[in-house]
Design a protein around this motif. Sequence first.
Motif, PDB file in Angstrom:
ATOM      1  N   PRO A  51       0.783  -1.220   0.010  1.00  0.00           N
ATOM      2  CA  PRO A  51       0.075   0.197  -0.036  1.00  0.00           C
ATOM      3  C   PRO A  51       1.005   1.348  -0.087  1.00  0.00           C
ATOM      4  O   PRO A  51       2.118   1.356   0.502  1.00  0.00           O
ATOM      5  N   PRO A  52       0.361   2.272  -0.469  1.00  0.00           N
ATOM      6  CA  PRO A  52       1.216   3.548  -0.535  1.00  0.00           C
ATOM      7  C   PRO A  52       1.027   3.999   1.053  1.00  0.00           C
ATOM      8  O   PRO A  52       0.559   3.505   1.774  1.00  0.00           O
ATOM      9  N   PHE A  53       2.219   4.768   1.260  1.00  0.00           N
ATOM     10  CA  PHE A  53       2.328   5.406   2.455  1.00  0.00           C
ATOM     11  C   PHE A  53       3.137   6.587   2.372  1.00  0.00           C
ATOM     12  O   PHE A  53       3.600   7.029   1.525  1.00  0.00           O
ATOM     13  N   ARG A  54       3.243   7.130   3.848  1.00  0.00           N
ATOM     14  CA  ARG A  54       3.599   8.534   4.017  1.00  0.00           C
ATOM     15  C   ARG A  54       4.934   8.548   4.728  1.00  0.00           C
ATOM     16  O   ARG A  54       4.746   7.938   5.847  1.00  0.00           O
ATOM     17  N   LEU A  55       5.968   9.204   4.525  1.00  0.00           N
ATOM     18  CA  LEU A  55       7.022   9.568   5.644  1.00  0.00           C
ATOM     19  C   LEU A  55       7.357  11.096   5.403  1.00  0.00           C
ATOM     20  O   LEU A  55       7.824  11.494   4.317  1.00  0.00           O
ATOM     21  N   GLY A  56       6.903  11.566   6.548  1.00  0.00           N
ATOM     22  CA  GLY A  56       7.085  13.272   6.662  1.00  0.00           C
ATOM     23  C   GLY A  56       6.205  13.791   5.375  1.00  0.00           C
ATOM     24  O   GLY A  56       5.111  13.469   5.354  1.00  0.00           O
ATOM     25  N   CYS A  57       7.021  14.668   4.516  1.00  0.00           N
ATOM     26  CA  CYS A  57       6.184  15.266   3.622  1.00  0.00           C
ATOM     27  C   CYS A  57       6.204  14.583   2.317  1.00  0.00           C
ATOM     28  O   CYS A  57       5.738  14.837   1.136  1.00  0.00           O
ATOM     29  N   ALA A  58       6.904  13.321   2.256  1.00  0.00           N
ATOM     30  CA  ALA A  58       6.737  12.427   1.097  1.00  0.00           C
ATOM     31  C   ALA A  58       5.499  11.324   1.031  1.00  0.00           C
ATOM     32  O   ALA A  58       5.565  10.773   2.135  1.00  0.00           O
ATOM     33  N   SER A  59       5.094  11.412  -0.074  1.00  0.00           N
ATOM     34  CA  SER A  59       4.263  10.307  -0.607  1.00  0.00           C
ATOM     35  C   SER A  59       5.005   9.261  -1.297  1.00  0.00           C
ATOM     36  O   SER A  59       5.372   9.381  -2.522  1.00  0.00           O
ATOM     37  N   ILE A  60       4.691   7.762  -0.808  1.00  0.00           N
ATOM     38  CA  ILE A  60       5.629   6.685  -1.430  1.00  0.00           C
ATOM     39  C   ILE A  60       4.359   5.907  -2.172  1.00  0.00           C
ATOM     40  O   ILE A  60       3.661   5.283  -1.398  1.00  0.00           O
ATOM     41  N   ASP A  61       4.443   5.714  -3.340  1.00  0.00           N
ATOM     42  CA  ASP A  61       3.416   4.608  -3.944  1.00  0.00           C
ATOM     43  C   ASP A  61       4.273   3.389  -4.515  1.00  0.00           C
ATOM     44  O   ASP A  61       4.869   3.454  -5.573  1.00  0.00           O
TER      45      ASP A  61
ATOM     46  N   LEU B 270      11.438  -1.088   4.296  1.00  0.00           N
ATOM     47  CA  LEU B 270      11.990  -1.519   5.563  1.00  0.00           C
ATOM     48  C   LEU B 270      11.933  -0.380   6.659  1.00  0.00           C
ATOM     49  O   LEU B 270      11.349  -0.651   7.732  1.00  0.00           O
ATOM     50  N   LEU B 271      12.536   0.707   6.343  1.00  0.00           N
ATOM     51  CA  LEU B 271      12.664   1.779   7.070  1.00  0.00           C
ATOM     52  C   LEU B 271      11.405   2.153   7.652  1.00  0.00           C
ATOM     53  O   LEU B 271      11.144   2.584   8.911  1.00  0.00           O
ATOM     54  N   HIS B 272      10.373   2.248   6.661  1.00  0.00           N
ATOM     55  CA  HIS B 272       8.919   2.494   7.213  1.00  0.00           C
ATOM     56  C   HIS B 272       8.429   1.722   7.937  1.00  0.00           C
ATOM     57  O   HIS B 272       7.774   2.117   9.034  1.00  0.00           O
ATOM     58  N   ARG B 273       8.460   0.321   7.709  1.00  0.00           N
ATOM     59  CA  ARG B 273       7.907  -0.673   8.456  1.00  0.00           C
ATOM     60  C   ARG B 273       8.694  -0.649   9.896  1.00  0.00           C
ATOM     61  O   ARG B 273       7.899  -1.119  10.939  1.00  0.00           O
ATOM     62  N   ARG B 274       9.763  -0.145  10.207  1.00  0.00           N
ATOM     63  CA  ARG B 274      10.675  -0.201  11.430  1.00  0.00           C
ATOM     64  C   ARG B 274      10.653   1.383  12.041  1.00  0.00           C
ATOM     65  O   ARG B 274      11.316   1.300  12.792  1.00  0.00           O
ATOM     66  N   LYS B 275       9.723   2.065  11.560  1.00  0.00           N
ATOM     67  CA  LYS B 275       9.720   3.399  11.950  1.00  0.00           C
ATOM     68  C   LYS B 275       9.953   3.472  13.510  1.00  0.00           C
ATOM     69  O   LYS B 275       8.964   3.025  14.190  1.00  0.00           O
ATOM     70  N   GLY B 276      10.794   4.425  14.193  1.00  0.00           N
ATOM     71  CA  GLY B 276      10.999   4.620  15.273  1.00  0.00           C
ATOM     72  C   GLY B 276      12.102   3.681  16.145  1.00  0.00           C
ATOM     73  O   GLY B 276      12.177   3.619  17.123  1.00  0.00           O
ATOM     74  N   ARG B 277      12.544   2.672  15.146  1.00  0.00           N
ATOM     75  CA  ARG B 277      13.403   1.810  15.862  1.00  0.00           C
ATOM     76  C   ARG B 277      14.717   1.894  14.890  1.00  0.00           C
ATOM     77  O   ARG B 277      14.746   2.221  13.771  1.00  0.00           O
ATOM     78  N   VAL B 278      15.578   1.355  15.674  1.00  0.00           N
ATOM     79  CA  VAL B 278      17.250   1.398  14.950  1.00  0.00           C
ATOM     80  C   VAL B 278      17.218   0.276  14.126  1.00  0.00           C
ATOM     81  O   VAL B 278      16.691  -1.041  14.613  1.00  0.00           O
ATOM     82  N   VAL B 279      17.471   0.361  12.781  1.00  0.00           N
ATOM     83  CA  VAL B 279      17.782  -0.580  11.799  1.00  0.00           C
ATOM     84  C   VAL B 279      19.331  -0.839  11.638  1.00  0.00           C
ATOM     85  O   VAL B 279      19.825   0.018  11.066  1.00  0.00           O
TER      86      VAL B 279
ATOM     87  N   THR C  83       6.440  11.135  -4.126  1.00  0.00           N
ATOM     88  CA  THR C  83       6.062  12.519  -4.308  1.00  0.00           C
ATOM     89  C   THR C  83       6.467  13.623  -3.167  1.00  0.00           C
ATOM     90  O   THR C  83       6.243  13.272  -2.211  1.00  0.00           O
ATOM     91  N   ILE C  84       7.375  14.894  -3.580  1.00  0.00           N
ATOM     92  CA  ILE C  84       7.390  15.600  -2.319  1.00  0.00           C
ATOM     93  C   ILE C  84       7.243  17.009  -2.733  1.00  0.00           C
ATOM     94  O   ILE C  84       7.827  17.287  -4.097  1.00  0.00           O
ATOM     95  N   ASN C  85       6.306  17.723  -2.160  1.00  0.00           N
ATOM     96  CA  ASN C  85       6.036  18.941  -2.475  1.00  0.00           C
ATOM     97  C   ASN C  85       5.465  19.030  -4.286  1.00  0.00           C
ATOM     98  O   ASN C  85       5.858  20.035  -4.731  1.00  0.00           O
ATOM     99  N   GLY C  86       4.729  18.393  -4.404  1.00  0.00           N
ATOM    100  CA  GLY C  86       4.159  18.115  -5.933  1.00  0.00           C
ATOM    101  C   GLY C  86       5.284  17.529  -6.978  1.00  0.00           C
ATOM    102  O   GLY C  86       4.601  17.411  -8.099  1.00  0.00           O
TER     103      GLY C  86
END
Length: 88
Positions: free
Chosen positions: A19-29, A54-63, A36-39
């Motif tokens: 599924p699409p997800f967001r990281l900060g101001c970035a949208s990832i499909d 992987l980094l998104h799935r482990r958000k908040g944890r050290v990888v 997509t960042i700032n259009g």
Amino acid sequence: MDALRSRVQPSSERFDDEPPFRLGCASIDPSSREVTINGECERIQPQPLRVLMLLHRRKGRVVTRDEIIDQCWDRRIVGDDVINRAIL
């Protein structure tokens, strides 16, 4: 052999089930491999996308680098520069 084949991801890998997800101001499909960042939209390569997911799935944890290699390169030997470029 089928189990091995399913773990090794071809370079033309498709991310249709992700599924699409967001990281900060970035949208990832993942299905279109677009970020997509700032259009501004840019298509990224599969390997950096795997790292990003992987980094998104482990958000908040050290990888660790070992985890990145295990999850994104199937334990193949890769140098630090390869990992650094994928993260960059």
